[in-house]
Design an enzyme around this catalytic site. Structure first.
Site, short mmCIF file in Angstrom:
data_model
loop_
_atom_site.label_atom_id
_atom_site.label_comp_id
_atom_site.label_asym_id
_atom_site.label_seq_id
_atom_site.Cartn_x
_atom_site.Cartn_y
_atom_site.Cartn_z
N TYR A 47 0.85 -1.20 0.00
CA TYR A 47 0.00 0.00 0.00
C TYR A 47 0.88 1.23 0.00
O TYR A 47 1.82 1.31 0.77
CB TYR A 47 -0.92 0.01 1.23
CG TYR A 47 -2.38 0.00 0.81
CD1 TYR A 47 -2.88 1.07 0.08
CD2 TYR A 47 -3.20 -1.06 1.10
CE1 TYR A 47 -4.19 1.06 -0.34
CE2 TYR A 47 -4.53 -1.07 0.68
CZ TYR A 47 -5.01 -0.01 -0.05
OH TYR A 47 -6.29 -0.02 -0.48
N GLU A 49 -0.48 4.81 -0.60
CA GLU A 49 -1.25 6.04 -0.88
C GLU A 49 -0.36 7.26 -0.70
O GLU A 49 0.39 7.35 0.27
CB GLU A 49 -2.46 6.11 0.06
CG GLU A 49 -3.57 5.17 -0.37
CD GLU A 49 -4.80 5.27 0.52
OE1 GLU A 49 -4.72 5.88 1.61
OE2 GLU A 49 -5.85 4.75 0.10
N ASP A 192 -5.44 13.68 -25.61
CA ASP A 192 -5.50 12.29 -25.13
C ASP A 192 -4.87 11.43 -26.22
O ASP A 192 -5.50 11.13 -27.24
CB ASP A 192 -6.97 11.92 -24.89
CG ASP A 192 -7.14 10.45 -24.52
OD1 ASP A 192 -6.15 9.70 -24.56
OD2 ASP A 192 -8.28 10.08 -24.19
N THR A 218 -2.84 6.13 -22.34
CA THR A 218 -2.75 4.80 -21.77
C THR A 218 -1.28 4.38 -21.90
O THR A 218 -0.51 5.01 -22.63
CB THR A 218 -3.59 3.77 -22.55
OG1 THR A 218 -3.12 3.76 -23.90
CG2 THR A 218 -5.06 4.13 -22.54
N LYS A 221 -1.17 0.53 -25.16
CA LYS A 221 -1.46 0.46 -26.59
C LYS A 221 -0.13 0.56 -27.35
O LYS A 221 0.69 -0.33 -27.21
CB LYS A 221 -2.48 1.54 -26.96
CG LYS A 221 -3.82 1.31 -26.21
CD LYS A 221 -4.89 2.33 -26.50
CE LYS A 221 -6.12 2.07 -25.64
NZ LYS A 221 -7.15 3.11 -25.81
N ARG A 227 -1.15 -2.49 -18.71
CA ARG A 227 -2.42 -1.78 -18.77
C ARG A 227 -2.44 -0.66 -17.73
O ARG A 227 -2.27 -0.92 -16.53
CB ARG A 227 -3.53 -2.80 -18.48
CG ARG A 227 -4.90 -2.47 -18.96
CD ARG A 227 -5.71 -3.75 -19.07
NE ARG A 227 -5.29 -4.46 -20.28
CZ ARG A 227 -5.68 -4.11 -21.52
NH1 ARG A 227 -6.53 -3.11 -21.71
NH2 ARG A 227 -5.23 -4.76 -22.57
C1 LIG Z 1 -8.17 3.50 -24.96
C2 LIG Z 1 -8.51 4.91 -24.77
C3 LIG Z 1 -8.75 5.44 -23.49
C4 LIG Z 1 -9.05 4.61 -22.27
O1 LIG Z 1 -8.20 3.72 -21.84
P1 LIG Z 1 -8.61 2.61 -20.75
O2 LIG Z 1 -7.29 2.24 -20.21
O3 LIG Z 1 -9.34 1.55 -21.47
O4 LIG Z 1 -9.46 3.28 -19.72
C5 LIG Z 1 -8.89 6.82 -23.36
N1 LIG Z 1 -8.85 7.62 -24.44
C6 LIG Z 1 -8.67 7.14 -25.68
C7 LIG Z 1 -8.63 8.10 -26.81
C8 LIG Z 1 -8.51 5.78 -25.89
O5 LIG Z 1 -8.38 5.30 -27.13
#
Ligand SMILES: *Cc1c(COP(=O)(O)O)cnc(C)c1O
Length: 425
Positions: A47, A49, A192, A218, A221, A227
């Site tokens: 933990y 925090e 994003d 993220t 990807k 993840r």
């Molecule tokens: C995949 C994605 C997310 C979210 O990611 P998670 O880890 O699944 O919550 C946010 N924004 C965009 C543009 C994405 O393609």
């Protein structure tokens, strides 16, 4: 207790599935074994925090070093001055940004989900559409972001935040143009980059950091890590909307973002995942990652060309990044039918709405195809033609079980050339 064979047998079954199929889901990738090992580690027991040096629990001296390394490496990857590596996912990273920058009911402007945007950019089904007043821009008939519509809506509605970034958009972004209209109306710009982050890190796409106030991503990807989510700033600044910390003090944006992640919307950080993020960031800093990014783009372009030569209709006619969106209406197929049929041949991708789709999100007229995972397996441009050949054969014989079974066997044999985690036996 005895070994949990039920679960470990299933995990081996999942490994076989990954080994024997062609993975074309644009948001997926295969991490290195080191990333998996760091994630499956004792750090899950801790933990922590708070933040390095400012924790609410004892015994954090080692995870402090892990998290500090992750932050320092990530800052180097993107030439950022500040980063938070604690968001449990990309959606959580965006949640924290909204929490730090906006009040409930404030206006936001993002790319429409049905045009390639993400749920967290204001969809009515998501907290971002429930807690904030969301407006949208779309794409033109040519499939390119409609910057004129974005500018018109921004000037008319004066949102406090403009969000750029997408989940199903195959072209690069004009961040500078979005920042110009944001400055006119006093809005913040959030980029994003969940999808193309690895290609941006490799210097192969436009750099959002100088034009966008805040960048989220993220890590699983194109960044090819575990993840998770991250938030970054290249230039720190003071929140322009007078948002204060819980004690009523004016703080810099970096401090507000830290407070929004914890205690704002999460409890303990996933230090095992943060360790794995640190491993992935070091891999990105290695010169070999740039070659990976270049191969991703070369593969996507080879695949797009192969689809076009077989009469497939690509949105925006091609791709700048790692994915493409295909409208299947001229082939008399729905996205749902295509996904389900390709699944039977162990070719994995997802149905996806195309711009101006006339079908429901459960059916859709299109598919999204991405190459980051296949590129990690070692496939090159010539292999992309083979893969498109498999896909076309399945889709053109979508009701012929014998043909589909035949392609499944061909796919399995083809993928034996590209070992996945050979160390795991
Ligand atoms: C995949 C994605 C997310 C979210 O990611 P998670 O880890 O699944 O919550 C946010 N924004 C965009 C543009 C994405 O393609």
């Amino acid at each position: 207790m005895q070994k949990d064979t039920a679960i470990f047998n299933l995990l081996n079954k999942e490994l076989d599935r990954q080994r024997n199929g062609i993975e074309l889901i644009a948001s997926e990738n295969f991490t290195s074994l080191q990333v998996i090992q760091a994630m499956g580690s004792v750090a899950t027991n801790k933990y922590a925090e708070g933040y390095p040096g400012k924790r609410y629990y004892g015994g954090c001296e080692v995870v402090d070093e892990i998290e500090t390394l992750a932050i320092e490496r990530l800052k180097k990857v993107f030439n950022a001055s500040w980063a938070n590596v604690q968001p449990h996912s990309g959606a959580q990273a965006n949640t924290a940004v909204f929490l730090a920058c906006l009040k409930p009911g404030d206006k936001i402007l993002g790319l429409d989900l049905s045009m390639g945007g993400h749920l967290t950019h204001g969809s009515p089904a998501n907290f971002s559409g429930k807690n904030y007043q969301a407006f949208f821009y779309g794409v033109t008939k040519d499939g390119l972001v409609d910057y004129e519509q974005l500018e018109k809506t921004a000037r008319a509605e004066k949102p406090k935040m403009i969000i750029c970034g997408a989940s199903a958009y195959s072209r690069d972004w004009d961040y500078k143009r979005i920042r110009a209209v944001a400055d006119e109306i006093g809005a913040l710009v959030l980029a994003d980059i969940a999808h193309p982050a690895g290609l941006i890190a490799a210097g192969l796409l436009n750099d959002p950091f100088d034009h966008c106030h805040i960048v989220t991503s993220t890590t699983h990807k194109t960044l090819r890590g575990p993840r998770g989510g991250i938030i970054m700033l290249r230039h720190d600044f003071e929140n322009p909307f007078g948002i204060k910390d819980p004690k009523g003090n004016i703080r810099s944006m970096s401090q507000l973002l830290d407070l929004a992640v914890f205690p704002g919307m999460q409890g303990g950080p996933l230090e095992h995942v943060i360790a794995a993020k640190a491993v992935a960031f070091a891999e990105i800093l290695d010169p070999s990652f740039k070659a990976y990014g270049q191969q991703v783009i070369a593969n996507a372009q080879a695949m797009a060309k192969a689809f076009v030569s077989k009469g497939y209709n690509l949105i925006s006619s091609g791709t700048d990044n790692h994915l493409m969106l295909i409208d299947l209406r001229n082939k008399n197929l729905t996205g749902k039918k295509a996904q389900e049929t390709l699944d039977k041949a162990h070719i994995t991708l997802n149905k996806n709405a195309v711009p101006f789709d006339d079908k429901s999100p459960f059916v859709t007229s299109g598919i999204r195809v991405g190459v980051p995972a296949a590129t990690t397996r070692g496939l090159n441009e010539a292999h992309m033609e083979t893969v498109v050949g498999f896909i076309d054969k399945v889709l053109m014989h979508a009701d012929d079980a014998t043909v589909i079974e035949g392609v499944k066997e061909e796919v399995k044999a083809f993928m034996q050339q590209f070992p996945l985690y050979p160390e795991l036996g």
